[in-house]
Motif scaffolding. Structure first.
Motif, mmCIF file in Angstrom:
data_model
loop_
_atom_site.group_PDB
_atom_site.id
_atom_site.type_symbol
_atom_site.label_atom_id
_atom_site.label_comp_id
_atom_site.label_asym_id
_atom_site.label_seq_id
_atom_site.Cartn_x
_atom_site.Cartn_y
_atom_site.Cartn_z
ATOM 1 N N ARG A 58 0.811 -1.212 0.000
ATOM 2 C CA ARG A 58 0.000 0.000 0.000
ATOM 3 C C ARG A 58 0.851 1.272 0.000
ATOM 4 N NH1 ARG A 58 -0.792 2.084 5.256
ATOM 5 N NH2 ARG A 58 0.143 0.810 6.909
ATOM 6 N N GLY A 59 2.114 1.119 -0.304
ATOM 7 C CA GLY A 59 2.990 2.281 -0.293
ATOM 8 C C GLY A 59 2.985 3.036 -1.608
ATOM 9 N N ALA A 60 3.436 4.280 -1.562
ATOM 10 C CA ALA A 60 3.598 5.066 -2.781
ATOM 11 C C ALA A 60 4.746 4.500 -3.608
ATOM 12 C CB ALA A 60 3.876 6.528 -2.424
ATOM 13 N N ARG A 61 4.765 4.834 -4.876
ATOM 14 C CA ARG A 61 5.820 4.340 -5.752
ATOM 15 C C ARG A 61 7.174 4.873 -5.291
ATOM 16 N NH1 ARG A 61 6.065 5.188 -12.332
ATOM 17 N NH2 ARG A 61 8.193 4.374 -12.636
ATOM 18 N N PRO A 62 8.154 3.999 -5.031
ATOM 19 C CA PRO A 62 9.460 4.469 -4.556
ATOM 20 C C PRO A 62 10.222 5.195 -5.660
ATOM 21 C CG PRO A 62 9.150 2.108 -4.132
ATOM 22 C CD PRO A 62 8.075 2.526 -5.073
ATOM 23 N N SER A 63 11.001 6.185 -5.269
ATOM 24 C CA SER A 63 11.855 6.895 -6.217
ATOM 25 C C SER A 63 13.042 6.018 -6.608
ATOM 26 C CB SER A 63 12.374 8.192 -5.589
ATOM 27 O OG SER A 63 13.250 7.888 -4.505
ATOM 28 N N ARG A 64 13.769 6.441 -7.637
ATOM 29 C CA ARG A 64 14.956 5.702 -8.063
ATOM 30 C C ARG A 64 15.976 5.631 -6.922
ATOM 31 N NH1 ARG A 64 19.767 7.341 -10.054
ATOM 32 N NH2 ARG A 64 19.074 9.503 -10.188
ATOM 33 N N GLN A 65 16.141 6.734 -6.187
ATOM 34 C CA GLN A 65 17.084 6.746 -5.081
ATOM 35 C C GLN A 65 16.655 5.795 -3.971
ATOM 36 O OE1 GLN A 65 15.814 9.470 -6.519
ATOM 37 N NE2 GLN A 65 17.614 10.448 -7.468
ATOM 38 N N MET A 66 15.334 5.742 -3.732
ATOM 39 C CA MET A 66 14.821 4.851 -2.693
ATOM 40 C C MET A 66 15.010 3.392 -3.081
ATOM 41 S SD MET A 66 13.633 5.448 0.293
ATOM 42 C CE MET A 66 12.736 6.990 0.325
ATOM 43 N N LEU A 67 14.806 3.077 -4.365
ATOM 44 C CA LEU A 67 15.014 1.708 -4.833
ATOM 45 C C LEU A 67 16.482 1.314 -4.709
ATOM 46 C CD1 LEU A 67 12.702 1.738 -7.980
ATOM 47 C CD2 LEU A 67 12.309 0.467 -5.858
ATOM 48 N N ALA A 68 17.368 2.239 -5.036
ATOM 49 C CA ALA A 68 18.795 1.954 -4.899
ATOM 50 C C ALA A 68 19.160 1.701 -3.438
ATOM 51 C CB ALA A 68 19.616 3.113 -5.458
ATOM 52 N N ALA A 69 18.558 2.473 -2.529
ATOM 53 C CA ALA A 69 18.816 2.280 -1.102
ATOM 54 C C ALA A 69 18.301 0.928 -0.633
ATOM 55 C CB ALA A 69 18.161 3.410 -0.298
#
Length: 280
Positions: A58-69
């Motif tokens: 149910r989360g918002a779409r993660p940013s590219r930086q968040m996915l990398a983290a």
């Protein structure tokens, strides 16, 4: 974005890891296998609530930086990293390496270094990951914006960089950063990031502009560094670097010679830990 599949993948990747796999203490006896959600969130530099929502689909779409983290925190392979990006509705980078992703092999070694400062840095000086001792020595960069994690930018634009080394060591340190960036700009002409960093610093720092005009080129993999810490004092450390296969990332390890005063001060720094007393 496929929220159910993303949630399932994150959960399964979390459960296959142990605290020792990521350099954490096991702590109290665990009722379930794997890492806790709060541990993954801490490793990724995000809130526990945000990560929990991702695992609950149910989360918002993660940013590219968040996915990398997340890829770093969960120790994903390149293929798993690409799968994570696809599930989040994005496109993986065309190049195998990008500025946010850290090679799993380097992270594996970093996780096992507990008593000496170490960090993973890309070839233009961005700090991609650091252990607790590095954070205690240089400051924790995980909560800084990406632009403030760059060592070259810090040396030429952050007044704290001068205070972190003896006065007579500052210019040689600055010169070595310029010479290495020169080599990277020439070696990667199709990558805009090294040239953009050089252009930015030529405008921001007269010292950088002067050194850049001298056109010195050097790549140093071993060095001896003198660092000034506000609590433990001066440290004389041997610096060694281990390169990734493509040469674009390096594991930087700082060690003190056994029996030296710096060795004792490193032990004190380990006790001081991550209190906000660092040179960063």
């Amino acid at each position: 974005m496929d929220r159910p599949e993303l949630a399932d993948f994150l959960r399964r990747c979390r459960l296959r890891l142990t605290p020792a796999d990521v350099g954490l203490a096991a702590g109290a006896r665990r009722r379930t296998p794997g890492l806790r959600r709060e541990e993954v969130a801490r490793l990724a530099g995000m809130s526990v609530d945000y990560y929990a929502r991702l695992e609950q689909a149910r989360g918002a779409r993660p940013s590219r930086q968040m996915l990398a983290a997340l890829a770093r925190a969960l120790r994903l392979t390149p293929g798993e990293r690409d799968h994570l990006v696809h599930l989040a509705g994005g496109r993986p980078p065309r190049e195998p390496a990008d500025e946010e992703y850290v090679r799993p092999g380097l992270l594996l070694i970093l996780d096992r270094l507990h008593d000496t400062p170490a960090m993973v840095v890309n070839d233009i000086g961005d700090v991609l990951a650091q252990n607790a001792m590095s954070a205690a020595l240089f400051g924790d960069v995980s909560d800084r914006p990406p632009g403030r994690r760059n060592l070259v930018r810090r040396v030429f634009t952050d007044p704290g960089a001068r205070a972190a080394v003896p006065a007579e060591d500052y210019e040689p340190l600055a010169r070595s950063h310029v010479a290495q960036l020169r080599a990277v700009v020439a070696a990667r002409p199709k990558d805009v990031r090294p040239a953009a960093l050089a252009a930015e610093l030529r405008s921001a720092s007269p010292l950088f502009a002067r050194m850049w005009a001298e056109h010195e080129v050097a790549v140093r993999r071993t060095d001896v560094k003198r660092l000034l810490h506000p609590v433990v004092g001066e440290l004389v450390l041997d610096c060694e670097e281990m390169l990734s296969p493509d040469g674009e990332q390096r594991l930087v390890v700082l060690t003190a010679r056994p029996g030296s005063g710096s060795c004792e001060r490193l032990r004190l720094l380990q006790v001081v830990g991550l209190q906000d007393l660092s040179v960063g």
